[in-house]
Design an enzyme around this catalytic site. Structure first.
Site, PDB file in Angstrom:
ATOM      1  N   CYS A  45       5.981  -5.307   0.277  1.00  0.00           N
ATOM      2  CA  CYS A  45       6.235  -4.111  -0.305  1.00  0.00           C
ATOM      3  C   CYS A  45       5.974  -3.084   0.313  1.00  0.00           C
ATOM      4  O   CYS A  45       7.110  -2.917   1.386  1.00  0.00           O
ATOM      5  CB  CYS A  45       5.068  -4.199  -1.266  1.00  0.00           C
ATOM      6  SG  CYS A  45       5.711  -2.791  -2.719  1.00  0.00           S
ATOM      7  N   ARG A 101       5.922  -0.021  -7.656  1.00  0.00           N
ATOM      8  CA  ARG A 101       6.638   1.057  -7.019  1.00  0.00           C
ATOM      9  C   ARG A 101       7.464   0.402  -5.807  1.00  0.00           C
ATOM     10  O   ARG A 101       7.367   0.836  -4.600  1.00  0.00           O
ATOM     11  CB  ARG A 101       5.704   2.032  -6.484  1.00  0.00           C
ATOM     12  CG  ARG A 101       5.146   3.057  -7.674  1.00  0.00           C
ATOM     13  CD  ARG A 101       3.913   4.068  -7.359  1.00  0.00           C
ATOM     14  NE  ARG A 101       4.552   4.827  -6.314  1.00  0.00           N
ATOM     15  CZ  ARG A 101       5.081   5.885  -6.708  1.00  0.00           C
ATOM     16  NH1 ARG A 101       5.903   6.148  -7.782  1.00  0.00           N
ATOM     17  NH2 ARG A 101       5.542   6.757  -5.842  1.00  0.00           N
ATOM     18  N   ARG A 150      13.082   3.256  -0.921  1.00  0.00           N
ATOM     19  CA  ARG A 150      11.659   3.377  -1.158  1.00  0.00           C
ATOM     20  C   ARG A 150      11.638   3.724  -2.788  1.00  0.00           C
ATOM     21  O   ARG A 150      12.567   4.229  -3.248  1.00  0.00           O
ATOM     22  CB  ARG A 150      10.569   4.204  -0.492  1.00  0.00           C
ATOM     23  CG  ARG A 150      10.652   4.156   1.091  1.00  0.00           C
ATOM     24  CD  ARG A 150       9.790   5.323   1.636  1.00  0.00           C
ATOM     25  NE  ARG A 150       8.566   5.160   0.884  1.00  0.00           N
ATOM     26  CZ  ARG A 150       7.527   6.301   1.364  1.00  0.00           C
ATOM     27  NH1 ARG A 150       8.032   7.223   2.105  1.00  0.00           N
ATOM     28  NH2 ARG A 150       6.507   6.226   0.884  1.00  0.00           N
ATOM     29  N   GLY A 159       0.928  -1.298  -0.102  1.00  0.00           N
ATOM     30  CA  GLY A 159      -0.088  -0.051   0.078  1.00  0.00           C
ATOM     31  C   GLY A 159       0.904   1.142   0.035  1.00  0.00           C
ATOM     32  O   GLY A 159       1.864   1.262  -0.659  1.00  0.00           O
ATOM     33  N   SER A 206       3.512   3.121   2.770  1.00  0.00           N
ATOM     34  CA  SER A 206       4.213   2.780   3.630  1.00  0.00           C
ATOM     35  C   SER A 206       3.873   3.811   4.880  1.00  0.00           C
ATOM     36  O   SER A 206       3.643   3.678   5.948  1.00  0.00           O
ATOM     37  CB  SER A 206       5.379   2.457   3.739  1.00  0.00           C
ATOM     38  OG  SER A 206       6.193   3.439   3.201  1.00  0.00           O
ATOM     39  N   HIS A 220       4.678  -8.191  -4.495  1.00  0.00           N
ATOM     40  CA  HIS A 220       3.328  -8.539  -4.119  1.00  0.00           C
ATOM     41  C   HIS A 220       2.916  -9.998  -4.338  1.00  0.00           C
ATOM     42  O   HIS A 220       2.452 -10.261  -5.605  1.00  0.00           O
ATOM     43  CB  HIS A 220       2.172  -7.616  -4.669  1.00  0.00           C
ATOM     44  CG  HIS A 220       2.109  -6.228  -4.317  1.00  0.00           C
ATOM     45  ND1 HIS A 220       1.420  -5.854  -3.583  1.00  0.00           N
ATOM     46  CD2 HIS A 220       2.847  -5.117  -4.610  1.00  0.00           C
ATOM     47  CE1 HIS A 220       1.523  -4.507  -3.207  1.00  0.00           C
ATOM     48  NE2 HIS A 220       2.520  -3.990  -3.881  1.00  0.00           N
ATOM     49  N   GLU A 274       0.664 -11.684  -3.275  1.00  0.00           N
ATOM     50  CA  GLU A 274      -0.791 -12.038  -3.325  1.00  0.00           C
ATOM     51  C   GLU A 274      -1.559 -11.642  -4.477  1.00  0.00           C
ATOM     52  O   GLU A 274      -2.853 -11.960  -4.550  1.00  0.00           O
ATOM     53  CB  GLU A 274      -1.360 -11.016  -2.019  1.00  0.00           C
ATOM     54  CG  GLU A 274      -1.562  -9.513  -2.140  1.00  0.00           C
ATOM     55  CD  GLU A 274      -0.253  -8.930  -2.348  1.00  0.00           C
ATOM     56  OE1 GLU A 274       0.772  -9.329  -2.288  1.00  0.00           O
ATOM     57  OE2 GLU A 274      -0.522  -7.612  -2.287  1.00  0.00           O
TER      58      GLU A 274
HETATM   59  N1  GLN Z   1       5.948   2.919  -2.927  1.00  0.00           N
HETATM   60  C1  GLN Z   1       5.033   2.508  -1.623  1.00  0.00           C
HETATM   61  C2  GLN Z   1       6.037   2.861  -0.264  1.00  0.00           C
HETATM   62  O1  GLN Z   1       7.073   3.532  -0.543  1.00  0.00           O
HETATM   63  C3  GLN Z   1       5.360   0.774  -1.645  1.00  0.00           C
HETATM   64  C4  GLN Z   1       4.453   0.524  -2.803  1.00  0.00           C
HETATM   65  C5  GLN Z   1       3.529  -0.749  -2.567  1.00  0.00           C
HETATM   66  O2  GLN Z   1       3.451  -1.350  -1.612  1.00  0.00           O
HETATM   67  N2  GLN Z   1       3.168  -1.389  -3.804  1.00  0.00           N
HETATM   68  O3  GLN Z   1       5.150   2.920   0.685  1.00  0.00           O
END
Ligand code: GLN
Length: 194
Positions: free
Chosen positions: A78, A134, A105, A46, A48, A169, A171
């Site tokens: 992630c 990402r 990140r 998601g 962070s 991911h 999932e």
């Molecule tokens: N880019 C998000 C972060 O830095 C992580 C991306 C993800 O969980 N798909 O929190």
């Protein structure tokens, strides 16, 4: 076996589906009291910063730290990996600060914001299907951390005892072998700790 998915923000339903497909019961976790009934916890992908803020707001930081102190396994994917890390590059302080690693990140740059690949992971026979969105990278690990996989020479899966972290991911595919691996860690911890 009951596995919770921290449901403050991010990819919750997909993790619950994968847990159930791997043969355990998945629980959506919104209150700290729910942690007592769990054998393991997943912190999903998601954003962070948002997940960290909501964890502070709803008292999850100390509660998850004590969950970890009891030897109960935690799996961060992630953004969840970032939440587990002791150090985040370019930032003072981190979130749970449980896993002895530094993370960067959004480390794949714009061209490769999201992609899929078949990733060999130590402890799993054939490569797993990994979806990177990402995604963060693990740029440094302490002596207690085992590197379970790398992508282009960079660390993307790591384990420190009862803690597991993946940059991607697992999932979002039908391949639930990393979830099965995590259930294996829960079984081990039950034998050792309880
Ligand atoms: N880019 C998000 C972060 O830095 C992580 C991306 C993800 O969980 N798909 O929190």
């Amino acid at each position: 076996m009951k596995v919770g998915v921290l449901a403050l923000q991010g990819a919750v339903a997909e993790h619950i589906r994968s847990i159930e497909q791997a043969g355990a019961t998945g629980v959506s976790v919104k209150r700290v009291e729910q942690l007592d009934e769990l054998d393991g916890l997943i912190i999903p992908g998601g954003e962070s910063t948002t997940i960290g803020k909501l964890m502070r707001k709803y008292d999850f930081i100390d509660a998850v730290r004590s969950f970890s102190e009891q030897g109960k396994p935690i799996f961060g994917t992630c953004a969840g990996l970032i939440v587990l890390a002791k150090r985040i590059e370019g930032q003072d302080g981190a979130h749970l600060e449980l896993m002895d690693m530094t993370v960067a990140r959004n480390a794949f740059g714009r061209q490769r914001e999201s992609f899929e690949t078949d990733l060999p992971v130590q402890g799993i026979d054939e490569p797993i299907r990994a979806v990177f969105i990402r995604a963060p990278l693990i740029t440094q690990v302490g002596p207690e951390v085992d590197v379970l996989s790398t992508f282009n020479g960079e660390i993307v899966t790591a384990r420190q005892g009862h803690l597991l972290a993946a940059s991607y991911h697992p999932e979002l595919t039908d391949d639930v072998r990393l979830h099965e691996y995590f259930l294996g860690m829960i079984k081990e911890s039950a034998v050792v700790e309880r």
